[in-house]
Design an enzyme around this catalytic site. Structure first.
Site, PDB file in Angstrom:
ATOM      1  CG  ASP A  38      21.296  98.441  55.420  1.00  0.00           C
ATOM      2  OD1 ASP A  38      20.747  99.371  56.333  1.00  0.00           O
ATOM      3  OD2 ASP A  38      20.542  97.962  54.469  1.00  0.00           O
ATOM      4  CG  ASP A 224      17.663  96.468  52.307  1.00  0.00           C
ATOM      5  OD1 ASP A 224      16.811  96.558  52.846  1.00  0.00           O
ATOM      6  OD2 ASP A 224      18.764  96.502  52.677  1.00  0.00           O
TER       7      ASP A 224
END
Ligand SMILES: CCc1nc(N)nc(N)c1-c1ccc2c(c1)N(CCCOC)[C@H](c1ccccc1)CC2
Length: 324
Positions: A38, A224
């Site tokens: 992430d 992201d």
């Protein structure tokens, strides 16, 4: 662990084009976990053996058992992290973490409480933050920084491929130390990250069809890998459209680093065939972040699935190439 020419691939699983995760191990003997790599966060956490049995989201996932690891080091400091979707609380521990065959001694969090929404929908167990150290909770050195300091990587970069078709195998690939030419064509176009030490860049505008509809004065775009969709200061979110009109929908173009990155309707429409007929949803979500942080756009998995992304820590830049 010798790595093939200093680049280390980790295959990812693609769950319905909305969740992408890969396997790591923690502890000795190895305890296996599925984690999202992430770029929107910088901490590693996995569910804890000592999570409350009432935490359904914890109970339905693999849990780290400190008592079963001979390399476990006690810490106990409190931990809490907040995502756009959901929050996690727990305490810190330290143990050997193996990513793509590279072992690091890592401080991570054992999660004892996971917000049921939306973690009960998570197909993964935990999260491995690939963000910069300055966004790490409790000032913990992130996993990728620990790997860089071992000088085993050819380049201080990592790259992400997210497949678009769940039937594809592998569902994606994380490469530590380089890129994988099997998954992109053409050259990379690079843009510097903002000085904020996050994986975010300045965006010059968002066009729908030929009209510059959003961010005309410029805004911030976060790249992201931990988000499924694209979020922006939009009021429409989870917008349903008639599947018959999908082919007439315009492309949406993101103006980044002097280049235009377009998503066609097949990239941004989630087409679900259901019993009562097909349901088509626009996968843009409304998320209003007030200034000075906002207005902010989050370019998530459905952008990355179209544009193979290289995250370059050496030069503090992000590169995009057309994904195959
Ligand atoms: C990876 C951690 C994270 N990091 C960042 N920066 N942003 C967000 N939003 C998340 C996050 C937290 C929780 C969940 C999540 C994502 N999910 C999406 C996986 C995306 O995999 C690429 C799933 C989901 C299912 C249903 C509805 C909402 C979300 C499970 C729940």
């Amino acid at each position: 662990e010798d790595t093939n020419n200093g680049t280390v691939p980790t295959p990812l699983t693609n769950y319905l084009d909305t969740q992408y995760y890969g396997e790591i191990s923690i502890g000795s003997p190895a305890q296996m976990f599925n984690v999202v790599f992430d770029t929107g966060s910088a901490n590693l956490w996995v569910p804890s053996q000592s999570c409350s049995p009432f935490s359904t989201a914890c109970f339905t996932h693999n849990r780290y058992d400190a008592s079963k690891s001979r390399t476990h080091i006690e810490n106990g400091t409190g931990f809490s992290i907040q995502y756009a979707a959901g929050n996690v609380r727990g305490f810190l521990s330290e143990d050997v973490v193996v990513v793509g065959g590279i072992p690091v001694v890592q401080v991570f969090a054992e999660a004892t409480a996971l917000s049921a929404m939306p973690f009960i929908f998570a197909k993964f167990d935990g999260v491995l933050g690939m963000g910069y150290p300055n966004v790490a909770i409790d000032g913990i050195t992130p996993v990728f920084d620990r790997i860089m300091s071992q000088h085993v990587l050819k380049e201080e970069v990592f790259s992400v491929y997210y497949s678009r078709d769940p039937k594809h195998s592998p569902g994606g690939e994380l490469v530590l130390g380089g890129t994988d030419p099997n998954y992109y064509t053409g050259n990379f176009n690079y843009m510097g990250t903002k000085e904020t030490g996050k994986w975010e860049v300045t965006m010059k505008g968002v066009s729908v069809g030929m009209d510059m509809m959003f961010c005309a004065e410029g805004c911030t775009a976060v790249i992201d890998t931990g988000s499924s969709y694209i979020t922006g200061p939009l009021d429409e979110s989870g917008y349903k459209v008639n599947c018959d009109t999908v082919k007439t929908l315009p492309s949406v173009t993101f103006h980044l680093g002097g280049q235009e990155y377009s998503l066609t309707q097949e990239d941004y429409i989630l087409w679900q065939s259901q019993i009562e007929g097909d349901v088509c949803t626009v996968t843009f979500r409304g998320l209003d972040v007030p200034p000075p942080t906002g207005p902010i756009w989050i370019l998530g998995a459905n952008f990355i699935a179209r544009y193979y992304t290289e995250f370059d820590r050496r030069n503090n830049r992000i590169g995009f190439a057309a994904a195959v």
